[in-house]
Design a protein around this motif. Structure first.
Motif, PDB file in Angstrom:
ATOM      1  N   ALA A  94       0.836  -1.211   0.000  1.00  0.00           N
ATOM      2  CA  ALA A  94       0.000   0.000   0.000  1.00  0.00           C
ATOM      3  C   ALA A  94       0.871   1.261   0.000  1.00  0.00           C
ATOM      4  N   PHE A  95       2.127   1.121   0.424  1.00  0.00           N
ATOM      5  CA  PHE A  95       3.017   2.289   0.469  1.00  0.00           C
ATOM      6  C   PHE A  95       3.251   2.848  -0.931  1.00  0.00           C
ATOM      7  N   GLN A  96       3.298   1.997  -1.959  1.00  0.00           N
ATOM      8  CA  GLN A  96       3.469   2.475  -3.334  1.00  0.00           C
ATOM      9  C   GLN A  96       2.286   3.351  -3.755  1.00  0.00           C
ATOM     10  N   ASP A  97       1.077   2.992  -3.326  1.00  0.00           N
ATOM     11  CA  ASP A  97      -0.101   3.821  -3.608  1.00  0.00           C
ATOM     12  C   ASP A  97       0.007   5.162  -2.884  1.00  0.00           C
ATOM     13  N   VAL A  98       0.520   5.138  -1.663  1.00  0.00           N
ATOM     14  CA  VAL A  98       0.702   6.380  -0.904  1.00  0.00           C
ATOM     15  C   VAL A  98       1.672   7.293  -1.647  1.00  0.00           C
ATOM     16  N   LEU A  99       2.776   6.744  -2.123  1.00  0.00           N
ATOM     17  CA  LEU A  99       3.769   7.565  -2.842  1.00  0.00           C
ATOM     18  C   LEU A  99       3.170   8.155  -4.124  1.00  0.00           C
ATOM     19  N   ARG A 100       2.458   7.329  -4.885  1.00  0.00           N
ATOM     20  CA  ARG A 100       1.840   7.801  -6.121  1.00  0.00           C
ATOM     21  C   ARG A 100       0.840   8.922  -5.830  1.00  0.00           C
ATOM     22  N   THR A 101      -0.019   8.706  -4.864  1.00  0.00           N
ATOM     23  CA  THR A 101      -1.058   9.684  -4.526  1.00  0.00           C
ATOM     24  C   THR A 101      -0.427  10.957  -3.961  1.00  0.00           C
ATOM     25  N   ALA A 102       0.619  10.821  -3.160  1.00  0.00           N
ATOM     26  CA  ALA A 102       1.282  11.996  -2.558  1.00  0.00           C
ATOM     27  C   ALA A 102       1.850  12.903  -3.641  1.00  0.00           C
ATOM     28  N   ASN A 103       2.343  12.319  -4.726  1.00  0.00           N
ATOM     29  CA  ASN A 103       2.891  13.123  -5.827  1.00  0.00           C
ATOM     30  C   ASN A 103       1.816  13.924  -6.551  1.00  0.00           C
ATOM     31  N   GLU A 104       0.561  13.533  -6.396  1.00  0.00           N
ATOM     32  CA  GLU A 104      -0.546  14.215  -7.068  1.00  0.00           C
ATOM     33  C   GLU A 104      -1.258  15.220  -6.166  1.00  0.00           C
ATOM     34  N   LEU A 105      -0.809  15.353  -4.925  1.00  0.00           N
ATOM     35  CA  LEU A 105      -1.459  16.285  -4.005  1.00  0.00           C
ATOM     36  C   LEU A 105      -1.249  17.729  -4.458  1.00  0.00           C
ATOM     37  N   THR A 106      -2.273  18.542  -4.270  1.00  0.00           N
ATOM     38  CA  THR A 106      -2.156  19.972  -4.592  1.00  0.00           C
ATOM     39  C   THR A 106      -1.420  20.675  -3.459  1.00  0.00           C
ATOM     40  N   PRO A 107      -0.850  21.851  -3.725  1.00  0.00           N
ATOM     41  CA  PRO A 107      -0.207  22.617  -2.650  1.00  0.00           C
ATOM     42  C   PRO A 107      -1.174  22.908  -1.493  1.00  0.00           C
ATOM     43  N   GLU A 108      -2.434  23.118  -1.801  1.00  0.00           N
ATOM     44  CA  GLU A 108      -3.427  23.387  -0.755  1.00  0.00           C
ATOM     45  C   GLU A 108      -3.626  22.161   0.141  1.00  0.00           C
ATOM     46  N   GLN A 109      -3.648  20.971  -0.470  1.00  0.00           N
ATOM     47  CA  GLN A 109      -3.805  19.751   0.321  1.00  0.00           C
ATOM     48  C   GLN A 109      -2.598  19.528   1.230  1.00  0.00           C
ATOM     49  N   VAL A 110      -1.405  19.746   0.686  1.00  0.00           N
ATOM     50  CA  VAL A 110      -0.196  19.589   1.502  1.00  0.00           C
ATOM     51  C   VAL A 110      -0.221  20.599   2.645  1.00  0.00           C
ATOM     52  N   MET A 111      -0.670  21.832   2.365  1.00  0.00           N
ATOM     53  CA  MET A 111      -0.750  22.844   3.408  1.00  0.00           C
ATOM     54  C   MET A 111      -1.738  22.409   4.501  1.00  0.00           C
ATOM     55  N   GLN A 112      -2.851  21.826   4.148  1.00  0.00           N
ATOM     56  CA  GLN A 112      -3.818  21.350   5.143  1.00  0.00           C
ATOM     57  C   GLN A 112      -3.190  20.266   6.020  1.00  0.00           C
ATOM     58  N   PHE A 113      -2.429  19.370   5.414  1.00  0.00           N
ATOM     59  CA  PHE A 113      -1.736  18.345   6.206  1.00  0.00           C
ATOM     60  C   PHE A 113      -0.731  18.999   7.152  1.00  0.00           C
ATOM     61  N   TYR A 114      -0.047  20.024   6.652  1.00  0.00           N
ATOM     62  CA  TYR A 114       0.944  20.724   7.485  1.00  0.00           C
ATOM     63  C   TYR A 114       0.258  21.375   8.686  1.00  0.00           C
ATOM     64  N   LEU A 115      -0.891  21.989   8.431  1.00  0.00           N
ATOM     65  CA  LEU A 115      -1.618  22.669   9.502  1.00  0.00           C
ATOM     66  C   LEU A 115      -2.283  21.695  10.471  1.00  0.00           C
ATOM     67  N   HIS A 116      -2.601  20.496  10.001  1.00  0.00           N
ATOM     68  CA  HIS A 116      -3.277  19.476  10.820  1.00  0.00           C
ATOM     69  C   HIS A 116      -2.550  18.141  10.679  1.00  0.00           C
ATOM     70  N   PRO A 117      -1.337  18.026  11.216  1.00  0.00           N
ATOM     71  CA  PRO A 117      -0.513  16.831  10.981  1.00  0.00           C
ATOM     72  C   PRO A 117      -1.087  15.540  11.565  1.00  0.00           C
ATOM     73  N   SER A 118      -2.018  15.638  12.500  1.00  0.00           N
ATOM     74  CA  SER A 118      -2.586  14.407  13.052  1.00  0.00           C
ATOM     75  C   SER A 118      -3.664  13.829  12.135  1.00  0.00           C
ATOM     76  N   GLU A 119      -4.003  14.536  11.067  1.00  0.00           N
ATOM     77  CA  GLU A 119      -5.068  14.102  10.161  1.00  0.00           C
ATOM     78  C   GLU A 119      -4.552  13.771   8.757  1.00  0.00           C
ATOM     79  N   ILE A 120      -3.334  13.284   8.653  1.00  0.00           N
ATOM     80  CA  ILE A 120      -2.762  12.993   7.337  1.00  0.00           C
ATOM     81  C   ILE A 120      -3.258  11.626   6.855  1.00  0.00           C
ATOM     82  N   VAL A 121      -4.085  11.664   5.804  1.00  0.00           N
ATOM     83  CA  VAL A 121      -4.602  10.444   5.190  1.00  0.00           C
ATOM     84  C   VAL A 121      -4.307  10.544   3.693  1.00  0.00           C
TER      85      VAL A 121
END
Length: 190
Positions: free
Chosen positions: A27-54
């Motif tokens: 499943a980690f390969q899916d995480v890597l693929r999906t992480a590369n497609e995240l928008t800057p806004e999504q990454v910023m939301q994860f940064y602001l709420h690190p306990s909610e990274i899905v």
């Protein structure tokens, strides 16, 4: 990150691959693929709420995620991934005036050295310049100049009478080509 920093930085998401690879398996390969497609806004939301990274349906523990900062502009900022440095390259009037005063000290000290003076030899500093902005800059830093030169810098139209020059150099200070004459004088009686 604060709002000012967001203007100059982009974030990217990086992972503790060893830990996540062991715990997520394929499943980690899916995480890597999906992480590369995240928008800057999504990454910023994860940064602001690190306990909610899905990512790709996988909840990622905070300690397995690293946010890396990237400078948006190469000309005035730089980042090593954790620290962002942004330089304000605008030269203020105060900075320009201080530069001119320090440069005068430098030129006088070089003149003393070229003239063969010892540290304990006292000099009088007479400034001959037609540049009012230069004179203003030096006047603003009068106390610093007096402390560094050991004497007051005085503006004159011509060298004082009763003195002979043993070192003479016309110099240009600063970007605006402010010109002045540096002379080391000794009284005629010496």
């Amino acid at each position: 990150l604060d709002e000012n920093e967001l203007e100059y930085v982009n974030l990217s998401l990086h992972f503790d691959r060893a830990t996540l690879g062991r715990s997520l398996g394929r499943a980690f390969q899916d995480v890597l693929r999906t992480a590369n497609e995240l928008t800057p806004e999504q990454v910023m939301q994860f940064y602001l709420h690190p306990s909610e990274i899905v990512v790709a349906g996988q909840h990622l523990p905070e300690e397995t995620v690293v946010f890396v900062k990237h400078a948006k502009y190469d000309d005035v900022s730089s980042s090593d991934g954790t620290v962002l440095v942004k330089l304000d390259t605008e030269v203020t009037q105060e900075a320009a005036e201080e530069f001119l005063a320090r440069e005068l000290v430098n030129r006088v000290q070089k003149a003393r050295q070229k003239g063969g003076l010892a540290i304990e030899d006292r000099v009088h500093v007479f400034i001959m310049t037609e540049d009012d902005e230069l004179w203003h800059a030096l006047a603003v830093h009068r106390e610093m100049l007096q402390g560094r030169l050991g004497t007051e810098a005085r503006r004159v139209d011509a060298p004082p009478h009763g003195a002979r020059c043993f070192f003479d150099e016309s110099v240009t200070l600063g970007a605006k080509d402010a010109r002045l004459l540096v002379q080391l004088l000794v009284p005629d009686s010496e």
